[in-house]
Write an enzyme that holds these catalytic residues in place. Structure first.
Site, PDB file in Angstrom:
ATOM      1  N   LYS A  54       0.833  -1.207   0.000  1.00 23.20           N
ATOM      2  CA  LYS A  54       0.000   0.000   0.000  1.00 23.20           C
ATOM      3  C   LYS A  54       0.867   1.257   0.000  1.00 23.20           C
ATOM      4  O   LYS A  54       0.599   2.214  -0.723  1.00 23.20           O
ATOM      5  CB  LYS A  54      -0.934   0.000   1.217  1.00 23.20           C
ATOM      6  CG  LYS A  54      -2.110  -0.948   1.049  1.00 23.20           C
ATOM      7  CD  LYS A  54      -2.950  -1.006   2.290  1.00 23.20           C
ATOM      8  CE  LYS A  54      -4.165  -1.885   2.072  1.00 23.20           C
ATOM      9  NZ  LYS A  54      -5.113  -1.317   1.104  1.00 23.20           N
ATOM     10  N   GLU A  72      11.440   7.702   1.722  1.00 23.32           N
ATOM     11  CA  GLU A  72      12.877   7.431   1.546  1.00 23.32           C
ATOM     12  C   GLU A  72      13.114   5.915   1.537  1.00 23.32           C
ATOM     13  O   GLU A  72      13.778   5.399   0.680  1.00 23.32           O
ATOM     14  CB  GLU A  72      13.686   8.055   2.693  1.00 23.32           C
ATOM     15  CG  GLU A  72      13.686   9.578   2.688  1.00 23.32           C
ATOM     16  CD  GLU A  72      14.553  10.157   1.578  1.00 23.32           C
ATOM     17  OE1 GLU A  72      15.544   9.531   1.213  1.00 23.32           O
ATOM     18  OE2 GLU A  72      14.215  11.254   1.087  1.00 23.32           O
ATOM     19  N   ARG A  77       9.499  -5.428  10.263  1.00 20.91           N
ATOM     20  CA  ARG A  77      10.057  -6.455  11.149  1.00 20.91           C
ATOM     21  C   ARG A  77       8.943  -7.182  11.876  1.00 20.91           C
ATOM     22  O   ARG A  77       7.866  -6.640  12.126  1.00 20.91           O
ATOM     23  CB  ARG A  77      11.041  -5.851  12.149  1.00 20.91           C
ATOM     24  CG  ARG A  77      10.420  -4.903  13.201  1.00 20.91           C
ATOM     25  CD  ARG A  77      10.371  -5.576  14.573  1.00 20.91           C
ATOM     26  NE  ARG A  77       9.748  -4.785  15.609  1.00 20.91           N
ATOM     27  CZ  ARG A  77       8.464  -4.800  15.897  1.00 20.91           C
ATOM     28  NH1 ARG A  77       7.620  -5.509  15.186  1.00 20.91           N
ATOM     29  NH2 ARG A  77       7.986  -4.075  16.911  1.00 20.91           N
ATOM     30  N   LYS A 146       7.637  12.054  23.118  1.00 23.84           N
ATOM     31  CA  LYS A 146       7.829  11.428  24.431  1.00 23.84           C
ATOM     32  C   LYS A 146       8.817  12.276  25.232  1.00 23.84           C
ATOM     33  O   LYS A 146       9.624  13.006  24.634  1.00 23.84           O
ATOM     34  CB  LYS A 146       8.378  10.014  24.248  1.00 23.84           C
ATOM     35  CG  LYS A 146       7.338   9.036  23.742  1.00 23.84           C
ATOM     36  CD  LYS A 146       7.811   7.608  23.949  1.00 23.84           C
ATOM     37  CE  LYS A 146       6.663   6.653  23.678  1.00 23.84           C
ATOM     38  NZ  LYS A 146       7.024   5.251  23.921  1.00 23.84           N
ATOM     39  N   HIS A 154       2.537   6.962  15.133  1.00 20.96           N
ATOM     40  CA  HIS A 154       2.241   5.524  15.204  1.00 20.96           C
ATOM     41  C   HIS A 154       0.773   5.277  14.870  1.00 20.96           C
ATOM     42  O   HIS A 154      -0.109   5.934  15.443  1.00 20.96           O
ATOM     43  CB  HIS A 154       2.486   4.981  16.617  1.00 20.96           C
ATOM     44  CG  HIS A 154       3.928   4.916  17.000  1.00 20.96           C
ATOM     45  ND1 HIS A 154       4.371   4.209  18.096  1.00 20.96           N
ATOM     46  CD2 HIS A 154       5.036   5.443  16.435  1.00 20.96           C
ATOM     47  CE1 HIS A 154       5.691   4.317  18.178  1.00 20.96           C
ATOM     48  NE2 HIS A 154       6.111   5.073  17.189  1.00 20.96           N
ATOM     49  N   GLU A 173       1.478  -2.497  13.436  1.00 17.16           N
ATOM     50  CA  GLU A 173       1.850  -1.153  13.892  1.00 17.16           C
ATOM     51  C   GLU A 173       2.651  -0.476  12.778  1.00 17.16           C
ATOM     52  O   GLU A 173       3.679  -0.997  12.344  1.00 17.16           O
ATOM     53  CB  GLU A 173       2.713  -1.206  15.154  1.00 17.16           C
ATOM     54  CG  GLU A 173       3.071   0.217  15.614  1.00 17.16           C
ATOM     55  CD  GLU A 173       4.045   0.236  16.786  1.00 17.16           C
ATOM     56  OE1 GLU A 173       3.613   0.536  17.905  1.00 17.16           O
ATOM     57  OE2 GLU A 173       5.237  -0.042  16.573  1.00 17.16           O
ATOM     58  N   ALA A 185      16.131   7.926  16.633  1.00 20.39           N
ATOM     59  CA  ALA A 185      15.551   6.746  17.302  1.00 20.39           C
ATOM     60  C   ALA A 185      16.473   5.532  17.193  1.00 20.39           C
ATOM     61  O   ALA A 185      16.598   4.755  18.143  1.00 20.39           O
ATOM     62  CB  ALA A 185      14.181   6.424  16.703  1.00 20.39           C
ATOM     63  N   GLU A 188      19.366   6.120  19.653  1.00 20.16           N
ATOM     64  CA  GLU A 188      18.880   6.052  21.035  1.00 20.16           C
ATOM     65  C   GLU A 188      18.566   4.604  21.424  1.00 20.16           C
ATOM     66  O   GLU A 188      18.821   4.169  22.531  1.00 20.16           O
ATOM     67  CB  GLU A 188      17.625   6.936  21.166  1.00 20.16           C
ATOM     68  CG  GLU A 188      17.153   7.150  22.583  1.00 20.16           C
ATOM     69  CD  GLU A 188      16.110   6.160  23.039  1.00 20.16           C
ATOM     70  OE1 GLU A 188      15.781   6.163  24.217  1.00 20.16           O
ATOM     71  OE2 GLU A 188      15.630   5.352  22.214  1.00 20.16           O
ATOM     72  N   HIS A 189      18.019   3.839  20.465  1.00 18.18           N
ATOM     73  CA  HIS A 189      17.679   2.434  20.700  1.00 18.18           C
ATOM     74  C   HIS A 189      18.945   1.648  21.057  1.00 18.18           C
ATOM     75  O   HIS A 189      18.935   0.813  21.968  1.00 18.18           O
ATOM     76  CB  HIS A 189      17.017   1.856  19.442  1.00 18.18           C
ATOM     77  CG  HIS A 189      16.400   0.517  19.658  1.00 18.18           C
ATOM     78  ND1 HIS A 189      17.029  -0.647  19.329  1.00 18.18           N
ATOM     79  CD2 HIS A 189      15.210   0.166  20.184  1.00 18.18           C
ATOM     80  CE1 HIS A 189      16.247  -1.671  19.647  1.00 18.18           C
ATOM     81  NE2 HIS A 189      15.140  -1.201  20.163  1.00 18.18           N
TER      82      HIS A 189
HETATM   83  P1  0O2 Z   1      10.867  -3.038  19.066  1.00 17.70           P
HETATM   84  O1  0O2 Z   1      12.307  -3.420  19.037  1.00 17.70           O
HETATM   85  O2  0O2 Z   1      10.512  -2.055  17.958  1.00 17.70           O
HETATM   86  O3  0O2 Z   1       9.932  -4.190  19.136  1.00 17.70           O
HETATM   87  P2  0O2 Z   1       1.812  -0.298  23.842  1.00 17.70           P
HETATM   88  O4  0O2 Z   1       2.212  -1.105  22.601  1.00 17.70           O
HETATM   89  O5  0O2 Z   1       0.807   0.772  23.531  1.00 17.70           O
HETATM   90  O6  0O2 Z   1       1.446  -1.168  24.958  1.00 17.70           O
HETATM   91  P3  0O2 Z   1       4.433   0.690  23.728  1.00 17.70           P
HETATM   92  O7  0O2 Z   1       5.035  -0.588  23.224  1.00 17.70           O
HETATM   93  O8  0O2 Z   1       5.281   1.502  24.673  1.00 17.70           O
HETATM   94  O9  0O2 Z   1       3.067   0.447  24.400  1.00 17.70           O
HETATM   95  O10 0O2 Z   1       4.018   1.544  22.464  1.00 17.70           O
HETATM   96  P4  0O2 Z   1       4.731   2.773  21.806  1.00 17.70           P
HETATM   97  O11 0O2 Z   1       5.107   3.786  22.802  1.00 17.70           O
HETATM   98  O12 0O2 Z   1       3.798   3.210  20.729  1.00 17.70           O
HETATM   99  O13 0O2 Z   1       6.099   2.199  21.227  1.00 17.70           O
HETATM  100  C1  0O2 Z   1       6.179   1.094  20.394  1.00 17.70           C
HETATM  101  C2  0O2 Z   1       7.439   1.135  19.546  1.00 17.70           C
HETATM  102  O14 0O2 Z   1       7.780   2.489  19.191  1.00 17.70           O
HETATM  103  C3  0O2 Z   1       8.695   0.598  20.210  1.00 17.70           C
HETATM  104  O15 0O2 Z   1       8.751  -0.778  20.069  1.00 17.70           O
HETATM  105  C4  0O2 Z   1       9.793   1.287  19.395  1.00 17.70           C
HETATM  106  O16 0O2 Z   1       9.947   0.688  18.110  1.00 17.70           O
HETATM  107  C5  0O2 Z   1       9.195   2.666  19.208  1.00 17.70           C
HETATM  108  N1  0O2 Z   1       9.528   3.542  20.339  1.00 17.70           N
HETATM  109  C6  0O2 Z   1       8.683   4.031  21.272  1.00 17.70           C
HETATM  110  N2  0O2 Z   1       9.321   4.819  22.146  1.00 17.70           N
HETATM  111  C7  0O2 Z   1      10.605   4.846  21.767  1.00 17.70           C
HETATM  112  C8  0O2 Z   1      11.767   5.510  22.281  1.00 17.70           C
HETATM  113  O17 0O2 Z   1      11.740   6.227  23.267  1.00 17.70           O
HETATM  114  N3  0O2 Z   1      12.937   5.314  21.607  1.00 17.70           N
HETATM  115  C9  0O2 Z   1      13.026   4.534  20.494  1.00 17.70           C
HETATM  116  N4  0O2 Z   1      14.210   4.395  19.900  1.00 17.70           N
HETATM  117  N5  0O2 Z   1      11.940   3.870  19.983  1.00 17.70           N
HETATM  118  C10 0O2 Z   1      10.759   4.032  20.612  1.00 17.70           C
HETATM  119  P5  0O2 Z   1       9.523  -1.657  21.158  1.00 17.70           P
HETATM  120  O18 0O2 Z   1       8.600  -2.733  21.570  1.00 17.70           O
HETATM  121  O19 0O2 Z   1      10.113  -0.841  22.242  1.00 17.70           O
HETATM  122  O20 0O2 Z   1      10.755  -2.243  20.426  1.00 17.70           O
END
Ligand code: 0O2
Length: 232
Positions: A54, A72, A77, A146, A154, A173, A185, A188-189
């Protein structure tokens, strides 16, 4: 490996806090059938394909309209077993596929990295207006970043996948962000895993990361302004 008791589950949780889990480890925690588990994840893989297509179609169409491509790149994943396990443990979700399907929204993730901030909202609007996309939740971390400075849009959506004998709705998502947001991001990750630092140093680093986030937000705004000026 068969893990059934609470204490052995806790032991496993400790061991995967910073690592991933193998398929047999995940199976034993869930106590589910292997074929069922593979089928469960294949639905999410199909949903990723649908969503990616899409966005590729939208990107192509925008470029036909005489505009530069808004996307871009796209990265997708599947959430790792370790990451799912950490989430269900943290949220007290029963370790069963049915509960995971209901409660975890980001098993399938598609990240769309755009050139400019306005591209994000335009793409999101077009995507959400499609009649087979059902919006479950929208979190605008660009409008309201945040506290650590994280920015992205999102969208949790459900998309139908058409199988041999059935149609299934699958949650995905979608994260939309600019190159600058993605750059921040990603770094930071990586740094987030270095949590074994003294509190004082952690605070200093968090402050530094927040400054970088604010700076990159200014770059995004400035680049958008320059683009708007060019188009006037
Ligand atoms: P990964 O490695 O991507 O799986 P919820 O799902 O609503 O219960 P959640 O998971 O906190 O709560 O949702 P949110 O805040 O929407 O964040 C989901 C994903 O957004 C994260 O997945 C990250 O990919 C990204 N993300 C959110 N906050 C941050 C942050 O502060 N820094 C970075 N780098 N990425 C962020 P996961 O599960 O953390 O990891």
């Amino acid at each position: 490996m068969k893990i059934t008791t609470n204490s052995s589950r806790k032991e496993l949780l400790r061991s995967v806090m910073n690592a991933d889990m193998s398929e047999p480890e995940f199976i034993s925690v869930l106590d589910e059938d292997l074929d069922l588990l593979r089928q469960f994840f294949s639905y999410y893989k199909c949903a990723i394909m649908e969503i990616e297509t899409k966005f590729r179609v939208l990107n192509e169409q925008f470029s036909l309209d005489g505009e530069s491509n808004p996307i871009e790149f796209i990265q997708s994943r599947m959430k790792s077993y370790g990451s799912i396990y950490r989430k269900i443990s943290a949220k007290n979700i029963p370790p069963k596929l049915e509960a995971i399907e209901q409660e975890i929204n980001d098993i399938a993730g598609v990240r769309v990295v755009c050139s400019f901030i306005q591209d994000i909202y335009r793409l999101a609007d077009c995507f959400l207006s499609q009649d087979d996309i059902f919006l479950i939740e929208r979190k605008d971390y660009i409008d309201s970043p945040k506290p650590n400075g994280y920015r992205s849009l999102h969208l949790i959506v459900a998309v139908p996948i058409f199988l041999e004998n059935e149609k299934r709705m699958v949650k995905v998502e979608v994260q939309l962000r600019t190159i600058a947001m993605d750059f921040w991001a990603s770094l930071e990750h990586k740094l987030r895993y270095k949590k074994d630092l003294p509190q004082e140093k952690l605070e200093l680093l968090s402050g530094g990361l927040k400054e970088c986030a604010d700076e990159s937000a200014r770059w995004d705004d400035r680049m958008q302004e320059i683009k708007n000026m060019l188009e006037e």
